[in-house]
Enzyme design. Sequence first.
Site, mmCIF file in Angstrom:
data_model
loop_
_atom_site.group_PDB
_atom_site.id
_atom_site.type_symbol
_atom_site.label_atom_id
_atom_site.label_comp_id
_atom_site.label_asym_id
_atom_site.label_seq_id
_atom_site.Cartn_x
_atom_site.Cartn_y
_atom_site.Cartn_z
ATOM 1 N N ASP A 149 68.811 -4.112 125.349
ATOM 2 C CA ASP A 149 68.614 -5.512 125.695
ATOM 3 C C ASP A 149 67.689 -6.064 124.629
ATOM 4 O O ASP A 149 66.489 -5.843 124.665
ATOM 5 C CB ASP A 149 67.979 -5.608 127.085
ATOM 6 C CG ASP A 149 67.710 -7.052 127.480
ATOM 7 O OD1 ASP A 149 67.885 -7.955 126.642
ATOM 8 O OD2 ASP A 149 67.317 -7.265 128.638
ATOM 9 N N ASN A 151 67.210 -9.211 123.913
ATOM 10 C CA ASN A 151 66.711 -10.539 124.269
ATOM 11 C C ASN A 151 66.987 -11.567 123.175
ATOM 12 O O ASN A 151 66.127 -12.392 122.841
ATOM 13 C CB ASN A 151 65.213 -10.467 124.610
ATOM 14 C CG ASN A 151 64.987 -10.322 126.111
ATOM 15 O OD1 ASN A 151 65.513 -11.087 126.902
ATOM 16 N ND2 ASN A 151 64.229 -9.301 126.504
ATOM 17 N N ASP A 251 71.449 -8.058 137.370
ATOM 18 C CA ASP A 251 71.945 -9.265 136.700
ATOM 19 C C ASP A 251 72.472 -9.004 135.294
ATOM 20 O O ASP A 251 73.114 -9.856 134.703
ATOM 21 C CB ASP A 251 70.950 -10.438 136.753
ATOM 22 C CG ASP A 251 69.555 -10.073 136.302
ATOM 23 O OD1 ASP A 251 69.345 -8.941 135.860
ATOM 24 O OD2 ASP A 251 68.680 -10.951 136.401
#
Lengths: 261, 261
Positions: A149, A151, A251
């Site tokens: 991840d 971001n 999520d």
Amino acid sequence: MPLFRIATYNVNSIRSRLHIVIPWLERNRPVVLCMQETKVSDDLFPADEFRKIGYHVVFRGGKKGNGVAVAAPETPREVKFGIDDGKEPCEDRLITGIFGGVPVINAYAPQGFKMQAPQFQFKLEWYGRFREILSRRFSPKGRLVVCGDLNVAPEPIDVHNPKRLLGHVDFNPEIWKEFEELKKWGLLDLFRKHHAGEAGRFTFFDYRIPGTVERNIGWRVDHILATKAMAGKSVRCEIDMAPRLAEKASDHTILFADFEI
Amino acid sequence: MPLFRIATYNVNSIRSRLHIVIPWLERNRPVVLCMQETKVSDDLFPADEFRKIGYHVVFRGGKKGNGVAVAAPETPREVKFGIDDGKEPCEDRLITGIFGGVPVINAYAPQGFKMQAPQFQFKLEWYGRFREILSRRFSPKGRLVVCGDLNVAPEPIDVHNPKRLLGHVDFNPEIWKEFEELKKWGLLDLFRKHHAGEAGRFTFFDYRIPGTVERNIGWRVDHILATKAMAGKSVRCEIDMAPRLAEKASDHTILFADFEI
DNA sequence: GATGTTGATG
DNA sequence: CATCAACATC
């Protein structure tokens, strides 16, 4: 030629997501699964659940959220946690090692709060420090897969509403530059190798907003990057929506790439 | 003649105990279930779960722990919360009303912390105020059932180690006196009516101590008391260990009495 | 809104 | 040890 699958999944608490992760490993039998936001300190990490299904797992986490883990059927080699440059090592954000014979990095980039905040500067610096480790420990000419991840949604097609979201910590020129530098070092975005120009393909759907999945309101912030040597062997890179559909608390989706080794 | 069952259960959070309470109601179909330590404020009480299975439920709770509720298949009448004597009403500790045609009190006595503490004086005072309400609202000559966690083990046979526990807030001469006064007013201890002299019959097993159930390390602090008119009709009074065995977080058991009306 | 954490309570 | 409240993070 056996299927060689490498996957990444921001679990949002490994303890709360075991019922998703363990069956997924059993069905998919990946060579590597990189996990982020395990949200558990090492003494409480549920390593036994992975062992039971024949997976090794290395992990590092504290009490401040974050936390990373890598599961693999073979014993990993040369495992290192965090960035050893003398500054704050952030061991709960980075694992490097050799998994199934392939050099792999599992990274969880800082989110950054908001662009005006010091956390965002920390995010930019983290990217720089990350690339240093990359150069020091690996070669762009060799084999390497970077998962995690990160971001960052690298392009306008990687968010549902590029106009409105411009200036978000994951979607702005400064973070795009960091991501570009990463690719310049010698990494290819495997999802884009197999899905060039496809808009609206997301790995994250905020569960605070109702109906994000149905309306495809998402972000592509989870990535699998690879050096030429590995990218040349990748035959597929897909988003597995199953965990996100199973429960909203998950999520992020699972992103995976298949290789012919 | 239909079974007329009245039960009491310190739930230690009704929201965390719904999966025990609801099936128990469905299987036992009591005329009244009194609950203590619901640990939920009124706006969050899960009343729908009771309605779904055909039970009315009245409740009162705040943010300070405590909280009481009474479930009944029929609409209750004359429901009152707390003690209206001008002092602190403690609405989250007392419900009086008519449930299934029978006057019932659901009481959750203060625990008292330790005998030297002001909380223990408050406990003794609460007992006095409770008896005032009893006298004012009910008659010992009429029908009445008093249920609840009264935080008193009335006799040496009601604790696992009377020698060591003497001086505990639930096991000392001062609280015994309060309990005696309650009985003197005109209430019978239904468990003792049906199990006179039986030692080691407990309704509470502390889950902080390992193996309390197996070793029968408990306390009898939950009670069903009744006036003569009701006690004469009681045919049974038992401790249902099922909730305590199902999960340790439920450290109280369900105590119930059956009547032939 | 779904996860943590800490500190207080029984 | 299992709950709660409060706060913090994504």
